[in-house]
Design a protein around this motif. Structure first.
Motif, PDB file in Angstrom:
ATOM      1  N   ILE A 138     -15.122  -3.569 -29.771  1.00 15.94           N
ATOM      2  CA  ILE A 138     -14.298  -2.819 -30.732  1.00 15.94           C
ATOM      3  C   ILE A 138     -13.398  -1.830 -29.999  1.00 15.94           C
ATOM      4  N   ALA A 139     -13.949  -1.165 -28.990  1.00 14.57           N
ATOM      5  CA  ALA A 139     -13.195  -0.136 -28.269  1.00 14.57           C
ATOM      6  C   ALA A 139     -12.135  -0.712 -27.341  1.00 14.57           C
ATOM      7  N   ASP A 140     -12.318  -1.957 -26.906  1.00 13.85           N
ATOM      8  CA  ASP A 140     -11.364  -2.558 -25.970  1.00 13.85           C
ATOM      9  C   ASP A 140     -10.032  -2.812 -26.669  1.00 13.85           C
ATOM     10  N   PRO A 141      -8.948  -2.199 -26.214  1.00 12.77           N
ATOM     11  CA  PRO A 141      -7.648  -2.360 -26.884  1.00 12.77           C
ATOM     12  C   PRO A 141      -7.063  -3.763 -26.764  1.00 12.77           C
ATOM     13  N   ASN A 142      -7.617  -4.584 -25.880  1.00 13.25           N
ATOM     14  CA  ASN A 142      -7.077  -5.928 -25.665  1.00 13.25           C
ATOM     15  C   ASN A 142      -7.944  -7.042 -26.234  1.00 13.25           C
ATOM     16  N   THR A 143      -9.034  -6.675 -26.919  1.00  9.96           N
ATOM     17  CA  THR A 143      -9.921  -7.674 -27.521  1.00  9.96           C
ATOM     18  C   THR A 143      -9.699  -7.693 -29.027  1.00  9.96           C
ATOM     19  N   PHE A 144      -9.231  -8.839 -29.539  1.00  9.65           N
ATOM     20  CA  PHE A 144      -8.938  -8.945 -30.967  1.00  9.65           C
ATOM     21  C   PHE A 144      -9.743 -10.043 -31.651  1.00  9.65           C
ATOM     22  N   LEU A 145     -10.256 -10.979 -30.875  1.00  4.29           N
ATOM     23  CA  LEU A 145     -11.058 -12.056 -31.461  1.00  4.29           C
ATOM     24  C   LEU A 145     -12.534 -11.721 -31.302  1.00  4.29           C
ATOM     25  N   LEU A 146     -13.131 -11.149 -32.346  1.00  5.60           N
ATOM     26  CA  LEU A 146     -14.523 -10.704 -32.297  1.00  5.60           C
ATOM     27  C   LEU A 146     -15.475 -11.644 -33.026  1.00  5.60           C
ATOM     28  N   ASP A 147     -14.935 -12.658 -33.654  1.00  2.00           N
ATOM     29  CA  ASP A 147     -15.739 -13.608 -34.421  1.00  2.00           C
ATOM     30  C   ASP A 147     -16.878 -14.239 -33.615  1.00  2.00           C
ATOM     31  N   PRO A 148     -16.658 -14.617 -32.320  1.00  2.00           N
ATOM     32  CA  PRO A 148     -17.738 -15.263 -31.558  1.00  2.00           C
ATOM     33  C   PRO A 148     -18.996 -14.405 -31.412  1.00  2.00           C
ATOM     34  N   LEU A 149     -18.858 -13.089 -31.531  1.00  3.23           N
ATOM     35  CA  LEU A 149     -20.035 -12.217 -31.367  1.00  3.23           C
ATOM     36  C   LEU A 149     -21.068 -12.452 -32.468  1.00  3.23           C
ATOM     37  N   LEU A 150     -20.597 -12.823 -33.637  1.00  6.28           N
ATOM     38  CA  LEU A 150     -21.511 -12.999 -34.769  1.00  6.28           C
ATOM     39  C   LEU A 150     -22.508 -14.124 -34.544  1.00  6.28           C
ATOM     40  N   SER A 151     -22.166 -15.089 -33.703  1.00  6.21           N
ATOM     41  CA  SER A 151     -23.052 -16.234 -33.477  1.00  6.21           C
ATOM     42  C   SER A 151     -24.116 -15.959 -32.414  1.00  6.21           C
ATOM     43  N   LEU A 152     -24.019 -14.823 -31.731  1.00  6.12           N
ATOM     44  CA  LEU A 152     -24.998 -14.489 -30.702  1.00  6.12           C
ATOM     45  C   LEU A 152     -26.301 -14.011 -31.344  1.00  6.12           C
ATOM     46  N   PRO A 178     -28.837 -12.007 -30.420  1.00  5.15           N
ATOM     47  CA  PRO A 178     -29.158 -10.575 -30.475  1.00  5.15           C
ATOM     48  C   PRO A 178     -28.300  -9.821 -31.487  1.00  5.15           C
ATOM     49  N   VAL A 179     -27.059 -10.270 -31.682  1.00  2.00           N
ATOM     50  CA  VAL A 179     -26.179  -9.626 -32.655  1.00  2.00           C
ATOM     51  C   VAL A 179     -26.650  -9.936 -34.076  1.00  2.00           C
ATOM     52  N   SER A 180     -27.093 -11.175 -34.300  1.00  2.00           N
ATOM     53  CA  SER A 180     -27.545 -11.551 -35.643  1.00  2.00           C
ATOM     54  C   SER A 180     -28.780 -10.753 -36.066  1.00  2.00           C
ATOM     55  N   PHE A 181     -29.565 -10.282 -35.100  1.00  2.00           N
ATOM     56  CA  PHE A 181     -30.746  -9.474 -35.421  1.00  2.00           C
ATOM     57  C   PHE A 181     -30.357  -8.090 -35.954  1.00  2.00           C
ATOM     58  N   LEU A 182     -29.092  -7.718 -35.797  1.00  2.00           N
ATOM     59  CA  LEU A 182     -28.625  -6.414 -36.274  1.00  2.00           C
ATOM     60  C   LEU A 182     -28.098  -6.489 -37.703  1.00  2.00           C
ATOM     61  N   LYS A 183     -28.153  -7.673 -38.289  1.00  2.00           N
ATOM     62  CA  LYS A 183     -27.627  -7.857 -39.643  1.00  2.00           C
ATOM     63  C   LYS A 183     -28.306  -6.877 -40.607  1.00  2.00           C
ATOM     64  N   GLY A 184     -27.491  -6.226 -41.422  1.00  2.00           N
ATOM     65  CA  GLY A 184     -28.011  -5.228 -42.353  1.00  2.00           C
ATOM     66  C   GLY A 184     -27.865  -3.817 -41.839  1.00  2.00           C
ATOM     67  N   GLU A 185     -27.586  -3.671 -40.545  1.00  2.00           N
ATOM     68  CA  GLU A 185     -27.387  -2.340 -39.966  1.00  2.00           C
ATOM     69  C   GLU A 185     -25.896  -1.988 -39.967  1.00  2.00           C
ATOM     70  N   LEU A 186     -25.605  -0.702 -39.849  1.00  2.00           N
ATOM     71  CA  LEU A 186     -24.225  -0.229 -39.915  1.00  2.00           C
ATOM     72  C   LEU A 186     -23.352  -0.841 -38.825  1.00  2.00           C
ATOM     73  N   ILE A 187     -23.901  -1.009 -37.638  1.00  2.00           N
ATOM     74  CA  ILE A 187     -23.102  -1.525 -36.529  1.00  2.00           C
ATOM     75  C   ILE A 187     -22.660  -2.965 -36.817  1.00  2.00           C
ATOM     76  N   HIS A 188     -23.529  -3.727 -37.475  1.00  2.00           N
ATOM     77  CA  HIS A 188     -23.190  -5.114 -37.835  1.00  2.00           C
ATOM     78  C   HIS A 188     -22.141  -5.121 -38.944  1.00  2.00           C
ATOM     79  N   ASP A 189     -22.263  -4.183 -39.880  1.00  2.00           N
ATOM     80  CA  ASP A 189     -21.265  -4.065 -40.947  1.00  2.00           C
ATOM     81  C   ASP A 189     -19.895  -3.722 -40.360  1.00  2.00           C
ATOM     82  N   LEU A 190     -19.892  -2.810 -39.384  1.00  2.00           N
ATOM     83  CA  LEU A 190     -18.638  -2.420 -38.753  1.00  2.00           C
ATOM     84  C   LEU A 190     -18.018  -3.604 -38.007  1.00  2.00           C
ATOM     85  N   LEU A 191     -18.848  -4.383 -37.322  1.00  2.00           N
ATOM     86  CA  LEU A 191     -18.351  -5.566 -36.623  1.00  2.00           C
ATOM     87  C   LEU A 191     -17.695  -6.527 -37.610  1.00  2.00           C
TER      88      LEU A 191
END
Length: 385
Positions: free
Chosen positions: A214-228, A230-243
């Motif tokens: 999110i902080a990287d000014p040159n990263t715009f395609l964040l969709d692939p993170l959702l399939s990881l 460890p990221v899916s285990f954060l579902k329901g938390e604020l950080i996952h909502d922000l993603l």
């Protein structure tokens, strides 16, 4: 990084004795006499006081001393040199100053290159190289890309824990060196080392991955993170909502989230103004996906920017090359020719399939037309003859 080989035409014992004498001359607490226990004990004692040569302005002499130590070390069987190598690595990470740090980086790189590709000591040496690179901002001299790094350890595979530790440090070093794109790739590799069984233990790494993206000014395609995993285990938390907002929502959704969770956003080390800039770009991309002709009024409303800022914003968008478009100031419109998709799911695959199918039909039509032209020419030539 290019480092010269070291060739010294004297015995290891005599070489060690010369190093002892030199370091003693610099005030180090070491005897000039050889150790009765042999060359390995000599090296332990030499490495224990080698920082005596770490003096600014004497970098060339320091490099000679360190290379001498390496030239002895590489001739000792690896199974007996483990503690010596680790002690040497620790010493070099403590060298003060940029120039001395660079000297130590070269010396340790020489050691790394001298180790057999199957040596288990390649891992700790490379890890300490990264520590020095972090201090000196010289990571480019020892790291090319993630694939090359993997090849470095093909003959001595790392454990999952070692790989995770290495990737975490490498991610930090790359971020510090402003290599955000490489850092993002490393973080994704890190999360990929977790399995279904231990993905729940990757919480901190997953959060760090999301906030870095999110902080990287040159990263715009964040969709692939959702399939990881460890990221899916954060579902329901604020950080996952922000993603999810940065993956597929618009600026209004981010502003609503920020209003309700301002302290959370700040606690993650994220900058609200930078988030706003990225969400404006992402929201424009979203508009461009469905609307090839966008008026300035819509841009002002959807992206919440002032009328006098629209043109400069569009220029900023075009500079990112995320969107190909033409701006018509007199008509107060933007005509979009293409845009990068923020997400690439079933709908995008279908769109791509339809496009390729259309191309196939057009090419077939052109081919049939060319055949007709060729046949007509052949018939005309036959008639002329």
């Amino acid at each position: 990084m290019q480092v010269p080989p070291v060739f010294i035409d004297i015995s290891l014992e005599d070489q060690a004795q010369e190093l002892r004498a030199y370091l003693k001359g610099l005030g180090a607490e070491i005897s000039e006499e050889k150790s009765p226990k042999g060359i390995e004990d000599d090296l332990h004692k030499i490495i224990g006081v080698c920082e005596a040569c770490f003096k600014e302005g004497q970098e060339s002499e320091v490099e000679i001393v360190l290379n001498d130590i390496v030239s002895i070390m590489v001739l000792i069987p690896t199974d007996r040199a483990e503690n010596i190598i680790l002690a040497f690595c620790e010493k070099l990470t403590k060298a003060p100053g940029q120039k001395l740090g660079e000297v130590c980086l070269r010396a340790l790189w020489l050691l790394y290159q001298s180790l057999d590709e199957k040596s288990p000591m390649r891992y700790p040496v490379y890890y300490h190289l990264l520590l020095i690179a972090k201090q000196t901002d010289q990571v480019r001299s020892i790291f090319q890309d993630i694939e090359h790094l993997k090849q470095q350890f093909n003959q001595c595979p790392l454990s999952g824990e070692e790989l995770q530790k290495l990737y975490r440090l490498l991610h930090e070093v790359l971020l510090k060196s402003n290599q955000s794109e490489q850092a993002a790739k490393v973080m994704i590799e890190l999360l990929g080392t977790y399995t279904d069984k231990n993905a729940s233990h990757a919480r901190e790494d997953a959060i760090r991955c999301i906030t870095s993206a999110i902080a990287d000014p040159n990263t715009f395609l964040l969709d692939p993170l959702l399939s990881l995993k460890p990221v899916s285990f954060l579902k329901g938390e604020l950080i996952h909502d922000l993603l999810n907002i940065f993956v597929s929502e618009n600026l209004a959704a981010y502003l609503k989230f920020y209003k309700e969770h301002k302290e959370f956003v700040t606690s993650q080390g994220l900058n609200h103004e930078q988030n706003m800039r990225k969400m404006r770009l992402l929201s424009f991309m979203q508009l461009a996906e469905s609307t090839p002709e966008i008026s300035f009024d819509i841009i002002e409303k959807e992206l919440q920017i002032k009328p006098e800022e629209v043109e400069s914003f569009i220029i900023e968008v075009l500079k990112t090359k995320l969107v190909s478009a033409r701006m018509d100031q007199s008509a107060r419109k933007v005509f979009v020719s293409s845009t990068m998709h923020r997400t690439f799911g079933r709908a995008q695959w279908q769109q791509l399939r339809d496009l390729l199918h259309s191309w196939k039909i057009n090419l077939t039509s052109i081919q049939d037309g060319m055949k007709s032209v060729t046949a007509a020419q052949m018939e005309y030539l036959s008639q002329m003859s």
